[in-house]
Design an enzyme around this catalytic site. Structure first.
Site, PDB file in Angstrom:
ATOM      1  N   GLY A   1       4.619   1.642  -1.724  1.00 57.15           N
ATOM      2  CA  GLY A   1       4.805   1.542  -2.629  1.00 57.15           C
ATOM      3  C   GLY A   1       4.196   2.477  -3.024  1.00 57.15           C
ATOM      4  N   ASP A   2       3.988   2.635  -4.580  1.00 57.94           N
ATOM      5  CA  ASP A   2       2.604   3.518  -5.409  1.00 57.94           C
ATOM      6  C   ASP A   2       2.024   2.284  -6.557  1.00 57.94           C
ATOM      7  OD1 ASP A   2       1.041   4.546  -7.291  1.00 57.94           O
ATOM      8  OD2 ASP A   2       1.752   6.738  -7.014  1.00 57.94           O
ATOM      9  N   PHE A   3       0.970   1.980  -7.011  1.00 60.05           N
ATOM     10  CA  PHE A   3       1.134   0.769  -7.681  1.00 60.05           C
ATOM     11  C   PHE A   3       0.751   1.490  -9.635  1.00 60.05           C
ATOM     12  CE2 PHE A   3      -3.666   0.328  -5.355  1.00 60.05           C
ATOM     13  CZ  PHE A   3      -3.869   1.296  -5.785  1.00 60.05           C
TER      14      PHE A   3
ATOM     15  N   ASP B   1       0.748  -1.138   0.087  1.00 58.93           N
ATOM     16  CA  ASP B   1       0.056   0.009  -0.413  1.00 58.93           C
ATOM     17  C   ASP B   1       0.606   1.038  -0.015  1.00 58.93           C
ATOM     18  OD1 ASP B   1      -1.783   2.027   0.724  1.00 58.93           O
ATOM     19  OD2 ASP B   1      -3.256  -0.300   0.895  1.00 58.93           O
TER      20      ASP B   1
ATOM     21  N   HIS C   1     -12.328  -1.057  -8.219  1.00 51.47           N
ATOM     22  CA  HIS C   1     -13.431  -0.147  -8.702  1.00 51.47           C
ATOM     23  C   HIS C   1     -12.931   1.311  -7.977  1.00 51.47           C
ATOM     24  CE1 HIS C   1     -15.263  -0.574  -3.755  1.00 51.47           C
ATOM     25  NE2 HIS C   1     -14.070   0.190  -3.943  1.00 51.47           N
TER      26      HIS C   1
END
Ligand SMILES: C[S@@+](CC[C@H](N)C(=O)[O-])C[C@H]1O[C@@H](n2cnc3c(N)ncnc32)[C@H](O)[C@@H]1O
Length: 322
Positions: free
Chosen positions: A211-213, A185, A231
């Site tokens: 992290g940043d996906f 996350d 979503h």
């Protein structure tokens, strides 16, 4: 007029009615003092909660109904009231401008045009913790179902992508001692995840991956999970996230996507459809989707043997193998 009952429940959770009564039954006067209720309101409010089935009353003494005691006492691990607290503080007001959202297609919160809604949610510690705790409320039932319905005996490791507080990893790790895993996350989520995992004594088996996906690769494991992630985002972003999970998995690895997946006919899962309207209100481009749509997207991303399995209530998971 269903919102009358909803708001009475939201206020009850906000005031801590059920947490107060978890310690034993109380008279109306005791509850007035403990909760700061005005004498004019208390009788109707408490008896409304009795009529709604959330409280019971005998000889003028109020107590929690068994389900309210289990789910709405803040001190219990089964507490899901964080979700209702979030409804109370943010979404109840934002849904008041649903008609504007329907006319403009724009979010009705403070999200700036095109910005990530999480920037606003995580603007301070209280809002961050409240949102992440709310996610536990929305996901705990589905997480327990995933822990029991998925063939975990065939795998050794898993990572929940966008894990929030860690409800799903904790449920899976508790049910399957052979598994090691974690949650991926945004870095700001780390202390909240680590606190929750440590409170369940699982810090040796569950690790946080910051992290940043959208900008970093996803960490690898035998099974990746994305719950209430797709979503939040528009179609192109959904595709990018599925591709990223595919890349991170080993051959034979598995992706589990879960959400309040809408029935293919878009007629029955009212909760899933309302959730999609909630994404209209909360995000610049998010929307919920049917099982058939998700299967098509996952197949296009390269997954095989893609299938939908119901979890609990309105939630289903879509499973695909690399
Ligand atoms: C709707 S919540 C779902 C949380 C959890 N999976 C569940 O179902 O309860 C979305 C999660 O995605 C995380 N998230 C949002 N943007 C992200 C990003 N760019 N990189 C990594 N995680 C992100 C949020 O911090 C949040 O925990």
């Amino acid at each position: 007029m269903g919102f009358w009952a909803s708001k009475a429940m939201l206020s009850a959770v906000e005031l801590g009615v059920f947490t107060q009564l978890a310690g034993g039954s109380r008279s109306r006067e005791q509850l007035e003092r403990a909760l700061g209720l005005h004498p004019r309101s208390s009788r109707d409010f408490l008896d409304t909660l009795v009529a709604l089935g959330a409280l019971e009353r005998d000889n003028g003494q109020y107590r929690n109904a068994p389900d309210a005691d289990l789910f709405f006492d803040r001190a219990k691990p089964s507490y899901v009231g964080g979700l209702l607290e979030m409804m109370e503080t943010r979404l109840y007001a934002d849904w008041g401008s649903l008609t504007d959202a329907l006319r403009t297609g724009l979010p009705q919160n403070r999200t700036k045009d095109g910005a990530s809604p999480f920037d606003e949610l995580y603007r301070n510690e209280a809002s961050l913790r409240s949102f992440l705790q709310a996610m536990t409320g929305v996901s705990l039932g589905a997480a327990r179902a995933i822990a029991t319905k998925f063939p975990w005996e065939n795998y050794r490791s898993f990572i929940d992508i966008g894990a929030a507080q860690g409800a799903c990893p904790v449920q899976i790790a508790q049910a399957h001692p052979h598994l090691r895993g974690g949650g991926f996350d945004l870095p700001v989520v780390a202390p909240v995840f680590n606190d929750y995992v440590a409170a369940h004594g699982l810090q040796d088996r569950l690790r946080f991956h910051p992290g940043d996906f959208f900008n970093d690769p996803c960490p690898s494991a035998d099974v990746l999970i994305m719950g209430h992630i797709l979503h939040d985002w528009d179609y192109d972003q959904k595709q990018a996230l599925l591709a990223k999970c595919y890349d991170a998995l080993p051959t034979g690895g598995c992706l589990i996507v879960y959400d309040a997946i809408i029935d293919d006919e878009r007629r029955h899962n009212a909760f899933g459809l309302l959730m999609s309207l909630n994404m209209l209100i909360e995000t610049p481009g998010g929307f919920d989707y049917t099982g058939k749509e998700c299967c098509e997207w996952m197949t296009a991303a390269g997954f095989r043997d893609v299938r939908v399995e119901p979890l609990l209530g309105p939630d289903s998971m879509v499973i695909g193998i690399k």
